[in-house]
Design a protein around this motif. Structure first.
Motif, PDB file in Angstrom:
ATOM      1  N   UNK A  51     -66.880  29.210   0.918  1.00 54.81           N
ATOM      2  CA  UNK A  51     -65.973  29.077   1.883  1.00 54.81           C
ATOM      3  C   UNK A  51     -64.783  29.316   1.355  1.00 54.81           C
ATOM      4  N   UNK A  52     -63.824  29.974   2.137  1.00 54.66           N
ATOM      5  CA  UNK A  52     -62.504  29.916   1.691  1.00 54.66           C
ATOM      6  C   UNK A  52     -61.379  29.300   2.381  1.00 54.66           C
ATOM      7  N   UNK A  53     -60.181  29.546   2.337  1.00 53.68           N
ATOM      8  CA  UNK A  53     -59.209  28.499   2.909  1.00 53.68           C
ATOM      9  C   UNK A  53     -59.277  28.168   4.361  1.00 53.68           C
ATOM     10  N   UNK A  54     -59.487  29.531   5.115  1.00 58.39           N
ATOM     11  CA  UNK A  54     -59.522  29.220   6.778  1.00 58.39           C
ATOM     12  C   UNK A  54     -60.955  28.447   7.042  1.00 58.39           C
ATOM     13  N   UNK A  55     -62.211  28.730   6.313  1.00 52.10           N
ATOM     14  CA  UNK A  55     -63.339  27.992   6.692  1.00 52.10           C
ATOM     15  C   UNK A  55     -63.385  26.607   6.218  1.00 52.10           C
ATOM     16  N   UNK A  56     -62.781  26.309   5.211  1.00 52.34           N
ATOM     17  CA  UNK A  56     -62.707  25.047   4.530  1.00 52.34           C
ATOM     18  C   UNK A  56     -61.706  24.198   5.404  1.00 52.34           C
ATOM     19  N   UNK A  57     -60.492  24.803   5.964  1.00 56.07           N
ATOM     20  CA  UNK A  57     -59.661  24.107   7.048  1.00 56.07           C
ATOM     21  C   UNK A  57     -60.541  23.714   8.144  1.00 56.07           C
ATOM     22  N   UNK A  58     -61.093  24.766   8.654  1.00 58.54           N
ATOM     23  CA  UNK A  58     -61.769  24.105   9.900  1.00 58.54           C
ATOM     24  C   UNK A  58     -63.103  23.184  10.003  1.00 58.54           C
ATOM     25  N   UNK A 108     -51.776  23.627   3.113  1.00 61.49           N
ATOM     26  CA  UNK A 108     -51.989  22.559   2.298  1.00 61.49           C
ATOM     27  C   UNK A 108     -53.385  22.909   1.558  1.00 61.49           C
ATOM     28  N   UNK A 109     -54.351  23.370   2.284  1.00 63.10           N
ATOM     29  CA  UNK A 109     -55.815  23.787   1.816  1.00 63.10           C
ATOM     30  C   UNK A 109     -55.568  24.735   0.765  1.00 63.10           C
ATOM     31  N   UNK A 110     -54.682  25.936   1.108  1.00 68.30           N
ATOM     32  CA  UNK A 110     -54.535  26.942   0.420  1.00 68.30           C
ATOM     33  C   UNK A 110     -53.721  26.481  -1.147  1.00 68.30           C
ATOM     34  N   UNK A 111     -53.044  25.711  -1.081  1.00 75.87           N
ATOM     35  CA  UNK A 111     -52.204  25.075  -2.101  1.00 75.87           C
ATOM     36  C   UNK A 111     -53.127  24.342  -3.015  1.00 75.87           C
ATOM     37  N   UNK A 171     -56.453  24.180  -2.904  1.00 80.73           N
ATOM     38  CA  UNK A 171     -57.566  25.134  -3.525  1.00 80.73           C
ATOM     39  C   UNK A 171     -56.963  26.035  -4.819  1.00 80.73           C
ATOM     40  N   UNK A 172     -56.033  26.329  -4.806  1.00 78.76           N
ATOM     41  CA  UNK A 172     -55.245  27.133  -5.785  1.00 78.76           C
ATOM     42  C   UNK A 172     -55.134  26.276  -7.176  1.00 78.76           C
ATOM     43  N   UNK A 173     -54.533  24.943  -7.070  1.00 83.82           N
ATOM     44  CA  UNK A 173     -54.542  23.936  -7.915  1.00 83.82           C
ATOM     45  C   UNK A 173     -55.902  23.645  -8.515  1.00 83.82           C
ATOM     46  N   UNK A 174     -56.909  23.732  -7.862  1.00 84.14           N
ATOM     47  CA  UNK A 174     -58.329  23.366  -8.357  1.00 84.14           C
ATOM     48  C   UNK A 174     -59.198  24.284  -8.845  1.00 84.14           C
ATOM     49  N   UNK A 175     -58.498  25.797  -8.642  1.00 87.67           N
ATOM     50  CA  UNK A 175     -59.011  26.772  -9.026  1.00 87.67           C
ATOM     51  C   UNK A 175     -60.490  27.233  -8.168  1.00 87.67           C
TER      52      UNK A 175
END
Length: 229
Positions: free
Chosen positions: A59-66, A79-82, A84-88
């Motif tokens: 899952x990427x940003x869009x699917x995780x947000x949903x 926020x999810x994108x930010x 996820x980037x912090x978590x790698x």
């Protein structure tokens, strides 16, 4: 960053000196209460990691947000994108694959001494070098290896989070050390025409040991099907 290095056993004082920071300022900031945004981030990050893990890391940003919204967790996509980037973390994009071979048209290319005849009469007669990649929880890992065609054994390898020339060069150095290759041993080193293998540093190292450099097509190494010994 300081907390991350501290967990690895590095002292706060020495870390602050290297980074050019004040040690007293670091401790003063540590005593401040966390902002409301940071507290929410710390609550959200485990949820994001959980959804990403449940998807098998796809899952990427869009699917995780949903998925979070289906669970009743209202969160903005940015926020999810930010986080996820912090978590790698990153998702898998359908139809997209990572490239380990990036040709360098301007670099001089050695001749193809193999012509897809991957056979050898004795050990350390012909080596084939290549790179691949694998997804890990911390991101993408790139693997460079050197294979001895006669024995079908990997004689040198190296793993890194980048594809710079140091990666295959370190794998080559390991192979030279393990096999005790002497100068002018008659070794042929074959690879595709990726920029790492036709770089000045890599070709000069082959020249130093008297190895004959051989370069084939982009997919020479990656598409070869090695027969069983």
């Amino acid at each position: 960053m300081i907390e991350h290095l501290k967990d690895k056993g590095l002292g706060v004082g020495s870390t602050c000196r290297v980074l050019g920071l004040s040690e007293s300022a670091y401790y003063a900031r540590r005593k401040r209460p966390k902002s409301a945004r940071r507290l929410r981030d710390e609550q959200m990050m485990p949820l994001i990691e959980q959804v990403h893990a449940e998807s098998g890391g796809t899952y990427g940003v869009r699917r995780i947000t949903r998925a979070l919204r289906r669970k009743g967790v209202l969160v903005a996509r940015c926020t999810v994108e930010r986080l996820m980037r912090e978590l790698g973390l990153e998702g898998v994009i359908r139809g997209q694959r990572r490239r380990t071979t990036v040709p360098e048209p301007s670099a001089p290319r050695p001749p193809d001494l193999v012509d897809r005849d991957f056979t050898a009469s004795h050990p350390d007669h012909l080596w084939v070098a290549d790179m691949t990649y694998v997804r890990t929880w911390s991101g993408w890992a790139y693997v460079a290896f050197v294979l001895d065609v006669y024995s079908r054994m990997i004689v040198g390898w190296q793993v890194a989070n980048h594809m710079r020339t140091e990666l295959p060069l370190d794998a080559l150095e390991m192979a030279l050390w393990r096999r005790r290759i002497k100068k002018d041993s008659g070794l042929i080193h074959h690879s595709d025409r990726g920029s790492q293998y036709v770089s000045i540093r890599y070709t000069e190292r082959l020249s130093e040991i008297g190895a004959s450099a051989s370069v084939g097509s982009v997919a020479d190494a990656t598409t070869t099907r090695w027969p069983r010994p």
